[in-house]
Design an enzyme around this catalytic site. Structure first.
Site, PDB file in Angstrom:
ATOM      1  N   TYR A   1       0.858  -1.029  -0.093  1.00 24.33           N
ATOM      2  CA  TYR A   1       0.770  -0.113  -0.165  1.00 24.33           C
ATOM      3  C   TYR A   1       0.718   1.754  -0.083  1.00 24.33           C
ATOM      4  O   TYR A   1       0.039   2.320   0.153  1.00 24.33           O
ATOM      5  CB  TYR A   1      -0.443   0.064   1.437  1.00 24.33           C
ATOM      6  CG  TYR A   1      -0.054   0.111   2.344  1.00 24.33           C
ATOM      7  CD1 TYR A   1       0.388   1.208   3.295  1.00 24.33           C
ATOM      8  CD2 TYR A   1      -0.354  -1.250   3.026  1.00 24.33           C
ATOM      9  CE1 TYR A   1       0.995   0.790   4.468  1.00 24.33           C
ATOM     10  CE2 TYR A   1       0.778  -1.289   4.434  1.00 24.33           C
ATOM     11  CZ  TYR A   1       0.587  -0.358   4.989  1.00 24.33           C
ATOM     12  OH  TYR A   1       1.806  -0.680   6.314  1.00 24.33           O
TER      13      TYR A   1
ATOM     14  N   ARG B   1       7.923  14.187  14.848  1.00 25.73           N
ATOM     15  CA  ARG B   1       7.878  12.719  14.502  1.00 25.73           C
ATOM     16  C   ARG B   1       8.723  12.441  13.393  1.00 25.73           C
ATOM     17  O   ARG B   1       8.795  13.107  12.228  1.00 25.73           O
ATOM     18  CB  ARG B   1       6.487  12.589  14.202  1.00 25.73           C
ATOM     19  CG  ARG B   1       6.520  10.696  14.108  1.00 25.73           C
ATOM     20  CD  ARG B   1       5.163  10.435  13.631  1.00 25.73           C
ATOM     21  NE  ARG B   1       4.323  10.524  15.160  1.00 25.73           N
ATOM     22  CZ  ARG B   1       4.455   9.639  15.997  1.00 25.73           C
ATOM     23  NH1 ARG B   1       5.774   8.713  16.066  1.00 25.73           N
ATOM     24  NH2 ARG B   1       3.656   9.549  17.055  1.00 25.73           N
TER      25      ARG B   1
ATOM     26  N   LYS C   1       1.755   2.281  20.198  1.00 24.59           N
ATOM     27  CA  LYS C   1       0.597   2.246  19.050  1.00 24.59           C
ATOM     28  C   LYS C   1       1.313   1.657  17.908  1.00 24.59           C
ATOM     29  O   LYS C   1       2.604   1.154  17.341  1.00 24.59           O
ATOM     30  CB  LYS C   1       0.678   4.075  18.833  1.00 24.59           C
ATOM     31  CG  LYS C   1       0.486   4.424  19.738  1.00 24.59           C
ATOM     32  CD  LYS C   1       0.223   6.391  19.598  1.00 24.59           C
ATOM     33  CE  LYS C   1      -0.318   7.219  19.924  1.00 24.59           C
ATOM     34  NZ  LYS C   1      -0.680   8.284  20.253  1.00 24.59           N
TER      35      LYS C   1
ATOM     36  N   ARG D   1      -0.180  19.896  11.090  1.00 27.94           N
ATOM     37  CA  ARG D   1       0.176  18.576  10.868  1.00 27.94           C
ATOM     38  C   ARG D   1       1.379  19.621   9.823  1.00 27.94           C
ATOM     39  O   ARG D   1       0.482  20.190   9.152  1.00 27.94           O
ATOM     40  CB  ARG D   1       0.240  17.768  10.456  1.00 27.94           C
ATOM     41  CG  ARG D   1      -0.148  16.489  11.805  1.00 27.94           C
ATOM     42  CD  ARG D   1      -0.923  15.454  11.390  1.00 27.94           C
ATOM     43  NE  ARG D   1      -1.334  14.940  12.775  1.00 27.94           N
ATOM     44  CZ  ARG D   1      -2.434  15.422  13.421  1.00 27.94           C
ATOM     45  NH1 ARG D   1      -3.313  16.461  12.630  1.00 27.94           N
ATOM     46  NH2 ARG D   1      -3.222  14.498  14.996  1.00 27.94           N
TER      47      ARG D   1
ATOM     48  N   ASP E   1     -26.876  -6.605 -17.018  1.00 20.94           N
ATOM     49  CA  ASP E   1     -25.195  -6.876 -17.796  1.00 20.94           C
ATOM     50  C   ASP E   1     -24.345  -8.361 -17.022  1.00 20.94           C
ATOM     51  O   ASP E   1     -23.207  -8.283 -17.899  1.00 20.94           O
ATOM     52  CB  ASP E   1     -24.080  -6.137 -16.091  1.00 20.94           C
ATOM     53  CG  ASP E   1     -22.596  -6.209 -16.504  1.00 20.94           C
ATOM     54  OD1 ASP E   1     -22.639  -5.203 -17.412  1.00 20.94           O
ATOM     55  OD2 ASP E   1     -22.098  -6.213 -15.813  1.00 20.94           O
TER      56      ASP E   1
END
Length: 621
Positions: free
Chosen positions: A86, A123, A215, A318, A591
């Site tokens: 991804y 970060r 996290k 951000r 279809d």
């Protein structure tokens, strides 16, 4: 290797002994050699100090919508030791020449400048930031910046267990670890590399060192890992984790497809079916991107990052600096400003701030990708617990429903899910039926004339005598239903598709090359009902409590008879949802069969009956 000469601007910024914020009082730097406590323990003290010495926020980092940008993400490298599907194409991405990347001195100079203007959280990202050789030194230098309360890192976890003790000592106090599956073989498929056990080791090392919560970022992709939602959530029972489920987002090179995205509401529904006692947690701060929930009695929590379905642009705080020194005010935006070039040409601090302020001032209200939510998503894959709500009656002995539906889902690369409920109906002569019973497991009826008709239908009321969707001047207008009472609303519509003998036989025997026409049409009808307001301009969005689509083969006419019913409790009816559902189901049958015959007729699209509303019930004779 010899270092590039540092411009005068860098020496001024790096060597400054006091913090002269453009809108605040001087704050002294830590004394040289001063001992520091572990980063995790020191964080509350730093936050308390900031509250006591807070100053007005910099105008350079405030955009035209009043958003104050106090959070800076710095990419330390473009390189990564994984190839997540991804995020990056399998062959990787063209890398910027090393000479064009920010040096350590330039990274620290920009960080210091932004912190002076009000940034209190940085970060470190990538690529993979932990493959940069001097990452520990960078964290240590950032930790010396007065006013910076949080230093975090987002990592794939491969090198985390080895480096985290040094990073924590240097001042790292927040860790995000990317992990998209708990199945080692699937991990290798997603990231195209090995390393699952190293990531798990890194997670446990973070817990061991006292990071809480740790996290864990999980990008959820349909057909790949959405079946692991409950497994991830279960980890929070005994571990202080924050499992963050992230909607699949578009990036250059990841061949983003809407059909792969699993929405926040769909994920939440899956978790709530398993843990109905799930509790919503209050947001820690206004700019939070996560919707947090907790299962009572569990140590950790789960969160949802809704970048696509419910964007959080309105509170975005951000900014991002790429590895080659470009400032991006929006992750999805294409515009960038090179701060590297300004540094290397000797720009003054005032010139840098003017350029930064202009870029922040041009930031848009919301990113363009939040408007890419198109109304043509595939039917959502039912969770395992909801398969028993879908019953398909098939007269062909020896052919399982799972084999039939495999063709349907093949195009979406969805792994076959075992069915919990399969029901067979055989009769003489055999007939195929397809029926979705979304709220009536005790009444698995096939479609039959009058099966859905109310026992005591009321007479239709006279028409109102005027069109409701036009104003006094004859222009199109949406009906205001704000003052209408909420009542139970039900509507049933029907449609007929005349196939002809050849196409009819192929549908009856399920021999169409495209797959099972009845199953596909049924799912299309359900999806269409839910998307009616996006297809019909003046329709209100209705929260449906029930959608049922039934299909029957009529051998006397070589036809597929479709009946769609919808239910809601609200101020407006659902006849349009029922009509849309029946119509789209009929179009889908066409279809599926058009390659066999174009002599197919769609007809008899009509409202059968409706209940509720000011004009009373309607029942077609």
């Amino acid at each position: 290797m010899a270092l590039r000469p540092v411009p005068q601007m860098l020496w001024r910024v790096l060597g400054t002994g006091v913090r002269n914020c453009s809108s605040g009082a001087p704050v002294t730097q830590p004394r040289p050699g001063e001992s520091s406590q572990p980063a995790v323990e020191e964080l509350p003290r730093r936050r308390q100090s900031l509250r006591e010495h807070s100053a007005p926020f910099s105008t350079f980092l405030t955009d035209s919508f009043g958003r104050q940008h106090s959070y800076l993400r710095i990419s330390l490298t473009e390189k990564c030791n994984l190839r997540c599907q991804y995020c990056m194409p399998e062959e990787g991405v063209p890398l910027t020449p090393k000479a064009d990347l920010l040096t350590t001195e330039e990274v620290l100079a920009l960080a210091r400048l932004f912190v002076k203007e009000g940034v209190d959280k940085i970060r470190l990202t990538g690529g993979e930031p932990l493959i940069r050789p001097d990452v520990v030194d960078i964290v240590a230098q950032l930790h010396r910046l007065e006013g910076l309360r949080t230093i975090g890192v987002t990592t794939n976890g491969i090198n985390l267990a080895r480096l985290l003790p040094q990073l924590q000592k240097a001042g790292l106090n927040a860790v995000n670890i990317s992990l998209d599956t708990l199945v080692p073989a699937k991990f290798e498929f997603i990231v195209r590399r090995r390393g699952f056990h190293k990531v798990m080791e890194g997670i446990h090392k973070a817990i061991e060192l006292g990071y809480s919560p740790v996290k864990v970022n999980c990008v959820v992709m349909r057909g790949l890992n959405e079946d692991e939602l409950l497994d991830f959530a279960a980890l929070t029972e005994g571990l202080p984790l924050d499992i963050r489920f992230i909607e699949y987002m578009p990036f250059d090179g990841n061949r983003w497809n809407f059909k792969k995205m699993v929405s926040y509401k769909e994920m939440l529904d899956t978790v709530q079916q398993r843990w109905p006692e799930l509790e919503k947690l209050p947001e820690e701060e206004e700019s939070s991107t996560a919707k947090a929930f907790k299962i009572p009695g569990f140590q950790g929590q789960i969160s949802f990052i809704t970048s696509m379905s419910e964007h959080f642009c309105g509170t975005c705080n951000r900014l991002r600096i790429t590895a080659d020194g470009n400032l991006k005010v929006c992750l999805f935006g294409s515009s960038e400003v090179s701060l590297r070039d300004l540094l290397r040409t000797g720009a003054s601090e005032e010139e840098l701030l003017r350029i930064i302020g202009a870029a922040v001032g041009r930031k848009k209200r919301q990113h363009a990708e939040s408007q890419r939510m198109l109304p043509d998503s595939p039917p959502a894959i039912p969770s395992v617990s909801s398969w028993d709500l879908l019953r398909v009656y098939n007269p062909r002995p020896g052919v399982s429903f799972s084999r039939q539906t495999a063709t349907l889902w093949k195009g979406h690369r969805v792994p076959q899910i075992p069915l919990l409920a399969q029901q067979w109906l055989q009769s003489d002569p055999p007939q195929r039926h397809c029926s979705s019973l979304s709220d009536s497991a005790t009444n698995p009826k096939c479609l039959s004339p009058g099966a859905q008709a109310p026992a005591t239908p009321s007479e239709p009321q006279p028409p109102s005598g005027q069109l409701t969707h036009v104003d006094s001047k004859g222009r199109a207008a949406m009906v205001d239903v704000g003052r209408k009472p909420d009542t139970e609303r039900v509507a049933v519509a029907s449609a007929v598709v005349l196939l002809g003998p050849v196409a009819f036989r192929l549908v009856q025997e399920n021999q169409l090359k495209k797959g099972d026409a009845l199953v596909v049409a049924q799912l299309a009808g359900i999806q269409a009902a839910k998307l009616t307001s996006q297809l019909i301009p003046l329709c209100h969005h209705v929260s449906l409590s029930h959608v049922q689509v039934q299909l029957e083969l009529d051998s006397t006419r070589h036809a597929v008879v479709i009946q769609a019913s919808c239910r809601t409790h609200g101020p407006t009816g659902v006849e349009m949802e029922a009509l849309t559902s029946a119509s789209v189901a009929a179009l889908t049958v066409y279809d599926m069969c058009k390659a066999v015959s174009r002599d197919i007729v769609l007809g008899e699209i009509q409202l059968i009956y409706k209940t509720g509303g000011q004009r009373g019930d309607f029942h077609r004779a």
